[in-house]
Scaffold this motif. Sequence first.
Motif, PDB file in Angstrom:
ATOM      1  N   ILE A 187       0.854  -1.182   0.000  1.00 37.26           N
ATOM      2  CA  ILE A 187       0.000   0.000   0.000  1.00 37.26           C
ATOM      3  C   ILE A 187       0.890   1.232   0.000  1.00 37.26           C
ATOM      4  O   ILE A 187       1.837   1.327   0.798  1.00 37.26           O
ATOM      5  N   VAL A 188       0.589   2.173  -0.885  1.00 31.39           N
ATOM      6  CA  VAL A 188       1.305   3.454  -0.908  1.00 31.39           C
ATOM      7  C   VAL A 188       0.288   4.557  -0.684  1.00 31.39           C
ATOM      8  O   VAL A 188      -0.646   4.727  -1.482  1.00 31.39           O
ATOM      9  N   ALA A 189       0.458   5.298   0.401  1.00 30.44           N
ATOM     10  CA  ALA A 189      -0.479   6.366   0.736  1.00 30.44           C
ATOM     11  C   ALA A 189      -0.052   7.718   0.165  1.00 30.44           C
ATOM     12  O   ALA A 189      -0.871   8.627   0.022  1.00 30.44           O
ATOM     13  N   GLU A 190       1.222   7.849  -0.178  1.00 32.88           N
ATOM     14  CA  GLU A 190       1.728   9.125  -0.676  1.00 32.88           C
ATOM     15  C   GLU A 190       1.173   9.434  -2.074  1.00 32.88           C
ATOM     16  O   GLU A 190       0.801   8.532  -2.825  1.00 32.88           O
ATOM     17  N   ARG A 191       1.169  10.735  -2.410  1.00 27.68           N
ATOM     18  CA  ARG A 191       0.726  11.179  -3.726  1.00 27.68           C
ATOM     19  C   ARG A 191       1.789  12.094  -4.334  1.00 27.68           C
ATOM     20  O   ARG A 191       2.734  12.506  -3.671  1.00 27.68           O
ATOM     21  N   GLY A 192       1.599  12.431  -5.602  1.00 26.96           N
ATOM     22  CA  GLY A 192       2.515  13.348  -6.263  1.00 26.96           C
ATOM     23  C   GLY A 192       3.925  12.799  -6.316  1.00 26.96           C
ATOM     24  O   GLY A 192       4.147  11.599  -6.465  1.00 26.96           O
ATOM     25  N   ASP A 193       4.898  13.695  -6.203  1.00 24.29           N
ATOM     26  CA  ASP A 193       6.308  13.294  -6.280  1.00 24.29           C
ATOM     27  C   ASP A 193       6.666  12.280  -5.200  1.00 24.29           C
ATOM     28  O   ASP A 193       7.458  11.357  -5.440  1.00 24.29           O
ATOM     29  N   GLU A 194       6.080  12.456  -4.002  1.00 26.17           N
ATOM     30  CA  GLU A 194       6.365  11.511  -2.915  1.00 26.17           C
ATOM     31  C   GLU A 194       5.841  10.119  -3.256  1.00 26.17           C
ATOM     32  O   GLU A 194       6.485   9.105  -2.967  1.00 26.17           O
ATOM     33  N   GLY A 195       4.665  10.076  -3.884  1.00 22.18           N
ATOM     34  CA  GLY A 195       4.102   8.791  -4.274  1.00 22.18           C
ATOM     35  C   GLY A 195       4.948   8.111  -5.332  1.00 22.18           C
ATOM     36  O   GLY A 195       5.202   6.897  -5.258  1.00 22.18           O
ATOM     37  N   VAL A 196       5.410   8.878  -6.307  1.00 20.42           N
ATOM     38  CA  VAL A 196       6.269   8.319  -7.357  1.00 20.42           C
ATOM     39  C   VAL A 196       7.574   7.809  -6.753  1.00 20.42           C
ATOM     40  O   VAL A 196       8.046   6.714  -7.093  1.00 20.42           O
ATOM     41  N   ALA A 197       8.149   8.584  -5.852  1.00 19.51           N
ATOM     42  CA  ALA A 197       9.398   8.177  -5.212  1.00 19.51           C
ATOM     43  C   ALA A 197       9.218   6.875  -4.439  1.00 19.51           C
ATOM     44  O   ALA A 197      10.097   5.998  -4.446  1.00 19.51           O
ATOM     45  N   ARG A 198       8.068   6.732  -3.785  1.00 18.47           N
ATOM     46  CA  ARG A 198       7.802   5.508  -3.018  1.00 18.47           C
ATOM     47  C   ARG A 198       7.668   4.305  -3.952  1.00 18.47           C
ATOM     48  O   ARG A 198       8.190   3.211  -3.657  1.00 18.47           O
ATOM     49  N   ILE A 199       6.996   4.497  -5.095  1.00 23.72           N
ATOM     50  CA  ILE A 199       6.876   3.416  -6.079  1.00 23.72           C
ATOM     51  C   ILE A 199       8.252   3.020  -6.606  1.00 23.72           C
ATOM     52  O   ILE A 199       8.579   1.826  -6.725  1.00 23.72           O
ATOM     53  N   LYS A 200       9.066   4.009  -6.920  1.00 27.22           N
ATOM     54  CA  LYS A 200      10.407   3.713  -7.424  1.00 27.22           C
ATOM     55  C   LYS A 200      11.231   2.977  -6.357  1.00 27.22           C
ATOM     56  O   LYS A 200      11.995   2.051  -6.673  1.00 27.22           O
ATOM     57  N   GLU A 201      11.054   3.367  -5.115  1.00 26.03           N
ATOM     58  CA  GLU A 201      11.769   2.691  -4.029  1.00 26.03           C
ATOM     59  C   GLU A 201      11.349   1.222  -3.945  1.00 26.03           C
ATOM     60  O   GLU A 201      12.193   0.326  -3.795  1.00 26.03           O
ATOM     61  N   LEU A 202      10.049   0.960  -4.048  1.00 25.55           N
ATOM     62  CA  LEU A 202       9.535  -0.406  -3.937  1.00 25.55           C
ATOM     63  C   LEU A 202       9.939  -1.275  -5.129  1.00 25.55           C
ATOM     64  O   LEU A 202       9.982  -2.496  -5.018  1.00 25.55           O
ATOM     65  N   THR A 203      10.201  -0.628  -6.265  1.00 20.15           N
ATOM     66  CA  THR A 203      10.523  -1.391  -7.482  1.00 20.15           C
ATOM     67  C   THR A 203      11.991  -1.288  -7.856  1.00 20.15           C
ATOM     68  O   THR A 203      12.364  -1.529  -9.006  1.00 20.15           O
ATOM     69  N   GLY A 204      12.818  -0.931  -6.906  1.00 24.89           N
ATOM     70  CA  GLY A 204      14.249  -0.874  -7.160  1.00 24.89           C
ATOM     71  C   GLY A 204      14.637   0.164  -8.188  1.00 24.89           C
ATOM     72  O   GLY A 204      15.597  -0.020  -8.941  1.00 24.89           O
ATOM     73  N   GLY A 205      13.860   1.266  -8.250  1.00 21.82           N
ATOM     74  CA  GLY A 205      14.146   2.351  -9.177  1.00 21.82           C
ATOM     75  C   GLY A 205      13.622   2.131 -10.590  1.00 21.82           C
ATOM     76  O   GLY A 205      13.800   2.986 -11.456  1.00 21.82           O
ATOM     77  N   VAL A 206      12.935   1.017 -10.826  1.00 26.91           N
ATOM     78  CA  VAL A 206      12.500   0.658 -12.181  1.00 26.91           C
ATOM     79  C   VAL A 206      11.146   1.249 -12.544  1.00 26.91           C
ATOM     80  O   VAL A 206      10.954   1.816 -13.626  1.00 26.91           O
ATOM     81  N   GLY A 207      10.168   1.133 -11.665  1.00 33.10           N
ATOM     82  CA  GLY A 207       8.783   1.470 -11.989  1.00 33.10           C
ATOM     83  C   GLY A 207       7.986   0.202 -12.261  1.00 33.10           C
ATOM     84  O   GLY A 207       8.521  -0.915 -12.253  1.00 33.10           O
ATOM     85  N   ALA A 208       6.714   0.367 -12.521  1.00 32.71           N
ATOM     86  CA  ALA A 208       5.814  -0.776 -12.670  1.00 32.71           C
ATOM     87  C   ALA A 208       5.717  -1.244 -14.114  1.00 32.71           C
ATOM     88  O   ALA A 208       5.750  -0.437 -15.043  1.00 32.71           O
ATOM     89  N   ASP A 209       5.573  -2.557 -14.292  1.00 31.25           N
ATOM     90  CA  ASP A 209       5.330  -3.107 -15.625  1.00 31.25           C
ATOM     91  C   ASP A 209       3.973  -2.649 -16.155  1.00 31.25           C
ATOM     92  O   ASP A 209       3.821  -2.352 -17.336  1.00 31.25           O
ATOM     93  N   SER A 210       2.985  -2.646 -15.270  1.00 31.92           N
ATOM     94  CA  SER A 210       1.618  -2.296 -15.637  1.00 31.92           C
ATOM     95  C   SER A 210       1.061  -1.311 -14.615  1.00 31.92           C
ATOM     96  O   SER A 210       1.257  -1.491 -13.404  1.00 31.92           O
ATOM     97  N   VAL A 211       0.372  -0.283 -15.103  1.00 34.35           N
ATOM     98  CA  VAL A 211      -0.284   0.685 -14.221  1.00 34.35           C
ATOM     99  C   VAL A 211      -1.751   0.788 -14.616  1.00 34.35           C
ATOM    100  O   VAL A 211      -2.079   0.959 -15.792  1.00 34.35           O
ATOM    101  N   LEU A 212      -2.621   0.694 -13.618  1.00 33.81           N
ATOM    102  CA  LEU A 212      -4.058   0.816 -13.840  1.00 33.81           C
ATOM    103  C   LEU A 212      -4.493   2.194 -13.365  1.00 33.81           C
ATOM    104  O   LEU A 212      -4.377   2.522 -12.173  1.00 33.81           O
ATOM    105  N   GLU A 213      -4.955   3.033 -14.296  1.00 31.03           N
ATOM    106  CA  GLU A 213      -5.433   4.385 -13.953  1.00 31.03           C
ATOM    107  C   GLU A 213      -6.946   4.307 -13.837  1.00 31.03           C
ATOM    108  O   GLU A 213      -7.652   4.116 -14.819  1.00 31.03           O
ATOM    109  N   CYS A 214      -7.454   4.484 -12.615  1.00 30.17           N
ATOM    110  CA  CYS A 214      -8.869   4.233 -12.328  1.00 30.17           C
ATOM    111  C   CYS A 214      -9.573   5.445 -11.727  1.00 30.17           C
ATOM    112  O   CYS A 214     -10.526   5.296 -10.957  1.00 30.17           O
ATOM    113  N   VAL A 215      -9.132   6.650 -12.087  1.00 29.91           N
ATOM    114  CA  VAL A 215      -9.732   7.858 -11.528  1.00 29.91           C
ATOM    115  C   VAL A 215     -10.214   8.793 -12.631  1.00 29.91           C
ATOM    116  O   VAL A 215     -11.401   9.101 -12.738  1.00 29.91           O
ATOM    117  N   GLY A 216      -9.267   9.284 -13.454  1.00 32.13           N
ATOM    118  CA  GLY A 216      -9.654  10.152 -14.558  1.00 32.13           C
ATOM    119  C   GLY A 216      -9.307  11.614 -14.383  1.00 32.13           C
ATOM    120  O   GLY A 216      -9.724  12.443 -15.193  1.00 32.13           O
TER     121      GLY A 216
END
Length: 338
Positions: free
Chosen positions: A211-240
């Motif tokens: 679970i990542v609660a952060e948003r914006g730059d902090e949220g992106v940084a947290r995702i990169k941290e969790l994925t070893g700096g790579v990012g996600a293979d697949s992203v589901l955008e469910c807001v609009g």
Amino acid sequence: MLATILHKPGDISCEEVTDPKILQPTDAIIKLAASCICGSDLWPFRGLQPVDRPMHMGHEYCGVVVEVGGEVRTIRPGQFVVGSFCISDNTCPHCRFGFQSSCVQREFMTGAQAPYARVPLADGTLVATAEIPPADLVPDLLAASDVLGTGWYAADAAEVREGSTVVVVGDGAVGLMGVLAAREMGAERIIAMSRHESRQKLAREFGATDIVAERGDEGVARIKELTGGVGADSVLECVGTAGSFDQALACSRPGGTIGYVGVPHDVKFDGQQLFFGQKRMLGGPAPVRRFLPDLMDRVLTGRIKPGKVFDLQLPLAEVAEGYRAMDERRAIKVLLRV
């Protein structure tokens, strides 16, 4: 009968209307087993989508067929059916290509927040069960009509694969269904972006590993941290929203794929960012009809329980409270008893 009518932003009520009738020989009339409120219903309710005349609300539905038009061949009275929010003939070139939500005869379902509803193009839109399902499966089958099918399409469009890393942007009902879909498709890591404890809990139950609660730059940084700096293979955008699209793009790895199902509002793209970021994107209205037979089978065999996303049930007469509860985020998704 009583049905839900939106007169202007914030002004919604359950009112007496004429019962639906067969208008075309390809129509069916169904008696709904239950109905519900969709997140997309909140756009006109909040005034973010024009309301120039009273709107009959509701596009998620399942129930028993009570009448069919003279040209309906595969659907008959007495059958329990689930249908897509996109009406389709299921025979045109786009339908045969798997994109029934772009059918040449496409309509969008309306008027399903009511006891009875008219479904055009019944043969192409409705899928029947072999027998009447038990009452406890009705919420799960109702979810298949839109919210589950839309979350499933987000994962399918994002090319979720066995062993992949997935980020889900949005913790509403569609995002939570996206988590469930990613799990069913074999994702190894599913990161749900959520700031709400009740939604985080349900995301975990549906298969989120992080679970990542952060948003914006902090949220992106947290995702990169969790994925070893790579990012996600697949992203589901469910807001609009513009922010959710920015989040999705930034969380995706080069060569990654974004499946977007949130109806865009004030979203703009930077061509240079897309070009050098090397991101794939596919989305739009979900072709739920493509997935319905499989999703209904998963529900009927007990493999998935998407109906858990309904965390508030109300009688149809209290539909206005249901809209307020979802607008104020007191409820994830409201089931209406008809």
